[in-house]
Design a protein around this motif. Structure first.
Motif, PDB file in Angstrom:
ATOM      1  N   LEU A 167       0.825  -1.215   0.000  1.00 17.50           N
ATOM      2  CA  LEU A 167       0.000   0.000   0.000  1.00 17.50           C
ATOM      3  C   LEU A 167       0.857   1.262   0.000  1.00 17.50           C
ATOM      4  O   LEU A 167       1.826   1.375   0.756  1.00 17.50           O
ATOM      5  N   ILE A 168       0.458   2.224  -0.834  1.00 15.18           N
ATOM      6  CA  ILE A 168       1.058   3.549  -0.774  1.00 15.18           C
ATOM      7  C   ILE A 168       0.053   4.581  -0.282  1.00 15.18           C
ATOM      8  O   ILE A 168       0.392   5.747  -0.081  1.00 15.18           O
ATOM      9  N   VAL A 205       1.061   0.523  12.423  1.00 13.26           N
ATOM     10  CA  VAL A 205       1.533   1.012  11.127  1.00 13.26           C
ATOM     11  C   VAL A 205       3.067   1.038  11.120  1.00 13.26           C
ATOM     12  O   VAL A 205       3.691   1.880  10.478  1.00 13.26           O
ATOM     13  N   HIS A 206       3.681   0.094  11.825  1.00 12.64           N
ATOM     14  CA  HIS A 206       5.133   0.024  11.883  1.00 12.64           C
ATOM     15  C   HIS A 206       5.710  -0.455  10.539  1.00 12.64           C
ATOM     16  O   HIS A 206       5.025  -1.078   9.736  1.00 12.64           O
ATOM     17  N   ASN A 207       6.983  -0.128  10.329  1.00 11.33           N
ATOM     18  CA  ASN A 207       7.722  -0.561   9.133  1.00 11.33           C
ATOM     19  C   ASN A 207       7.067  -0.086   7.840  1.00 11.33           C
ATOM     20  O   ASN A 207       6.812  -0.865   6.919  1.00 11.33           O
ATOM     21  N   ASN A 208       6.791   1.215   7.806  1.00 12.83           N
ATOM     22  CA  ASN A 208       6.356   1.881   6.592  1.00 12.83           C
ATOM     23  C   ASN A 208       7.378   2.969   6.258  1.00 12.83           C
ATOM     24  O   ASN A 208       8.565   2.833   6.582  1.00 12.83           O
ATOM     25  N   GLN A 209       6.941   4.039   5.632  1.00 19.32           N
ATOM     26  CA  GLN A 209       7.819   5.170   5.298  1.00 19.32           C
ATOM     27  C   GLN A 209       7.199   6.475   5.793  1.00 19.32           C
ATOM     28  O   GLN A 209       7.367   7.536   5.180  1.00 19.32           O
ATOM     29  N   LEU A 210       6.488   6.395   6.902  1.00 17.38           N
ATOM     30  CA  LEU A 210       5.737   7.546   7.407  1.00 17.38           C
ATOM     31  C   LEU A 210       6.658   8.705   7.781  1.00 17.38           C
ATOM     32  O   LEU A 210       7.653   8.519   8.482  1.00 17.38           O
ATOM     33  N   ARG A 211       6.267   9.887   7.351  1.00 12.87           N
ATOM     34  CA  ARG A 211       6.979  11.110   7.709  1.00 12.87           C
ATOM     35  C   ARG A 211       6.172  11.977   8.667  1.00 12.87           C
ATOM     36  O   ARG A 211       6.657  12.998   9.149  1.00 12.87           O
ATOM     37  N   LEU A 258       3.636   3.240   3.052  1.00 17.14           N
ATOM     38  CA  LEU A 258       2.857   4.423   3.414  1.00 17.14           C
ATOM     39  C   LEU A 258       3.754   5.566   3.858  1.00 17.14           C
ATOM     40  O   LEU A 258       4.643   5.383   4.689  1.00 17.14           O
ATOM     41  N   GLN A 259       3.488   6.753   3.329  1.00 20.03           N
ATOM     42  CA  GLN A 259       4.153   7.963   3.800  1.00 20.03           C
ATOM     43  C   GLN A 259       3.202   8.845   4.603  1.00 20.03           C
ATOM     44  O   GLN A 259       3.622   9.833   5.195  1.00 20.03           O
ATOM     45  N   SER A 260       1.925   8.497   4.608  1.00 18.86           N
ATOM     46  CA  SER A 260       0.896   9.299   5.263  1.00 18.86           C
ATOM     47  C   SER A 260      -0.183   8.379   5.819  1.00 18.86           C
ATOM     48  O   SER A 260      -0.429   7.294   5.285  1.00 18.86           O
TER      49      SER A 260
END
Length: 226
Positions: free
Chosen positions: A65-66, A102-108, A86-88
């Motif tokens: 998922l993105i 929501v661990h191990n995503n690309q959240l900023r 996921l970034q958001s």
């Protein structure tokens, strides 16, 4: 009117649903009185192909998922979306009954998170530099393995514990809102830092200054800030 037959085909193709479901004839929103999971073997799903409303539990981890578009608005227990891109958190659930993973995503950013997570808010292994957008209240907050520079946005209430990765330059006094402060094992936090924090953790505003004094005394002045 929506094409409910098409939505049913999408549900059968992409999801495992345990429990009865309904499809709103006007909006197409899918409610499930049970558990929903993206099907096994699906690893490249940029966003969910249908819009969910209310479900008991929802798992969409490790599927590529993105975006959280299509996620349920309300989850009775656990929402689990770890291991994606996921970034958001925009378009994610507004309400969860237990945990939000929501661990191990690309959240900023944590903007878009629910206002309250009664059990664990797990957002380790992302790209967070602060906690802005975090829920106001959580049971437990796990934020390790993020390049944090500040704890701005810390929840107002943490019922059980906070887990984070030690950084000698990270201000740590905001962690005192939690009754227990834990650190990842690598890099290991100096025992004096853990001792100072947990001696004053969860004991109110009066102990913040005392904790800062202890940290400075032990030689960790950069940690003795909010």
């Amino acid at each position: 009117m929506v094409d409910t037959d098409y939505i049913d085909k999408q549900l059968r193709k992409y999801f495992i649903i345990q429990g009865p479901h309904t499809i709103d004839q006007i909006t197409g929103v899918v409610d499930v009185d049970g558990y929903v999971s993206v099907g096994s073997g699906i690893t490249s799903l940029p966003e969910l192909p249908v819009q969910f409303g209310t479900v008991n539990a929802f798992k969409c981890s490790d599927v590529g998922l993105i975006s959280l578009k299509g996620s349920p608005h309300t989850v009775g227990t656990l929402f689990w979306a770890s291991g994606n891109k996921l970034q958001s958190l925009n378009h994610g659930p507004h309400t969860v009954g237990t945990g939000y993973w929501v661990h191990n995503n690309q959240l900023r950013s944590l903007q878009g998170a629910p206002r309250s997570v009664p059990q664990r808010m797990w957002c380790s292994g992302n790209q967070l530099r602060d906690l802005q957008g975090a829920p106001q209240s959580v049971g437990s907050l796990w934020i390790g393995k993020n390049p944090l520079r500040s704890l701005l946005g810390m929840p107002k209430t943490i019922s059980t514990d906070i887990l984070l990765t030690y950084d000698p330059e990270l201000p740590l006094l905001k962690t005192l809102i939690a009754p227990n402060i834990l650190f990842n094992t690598a890099p290991r936090a100096p025992p004096e830092v853990s001792k100072a924090l947990n001696s004053h953790a969860g004991r109110g505003q009066a102990h913040i200054l005392a904790c800062a004094i202890d940290l400075i005394k032990y030689g960790y002045a950069a940690n003795a800030k909010q």
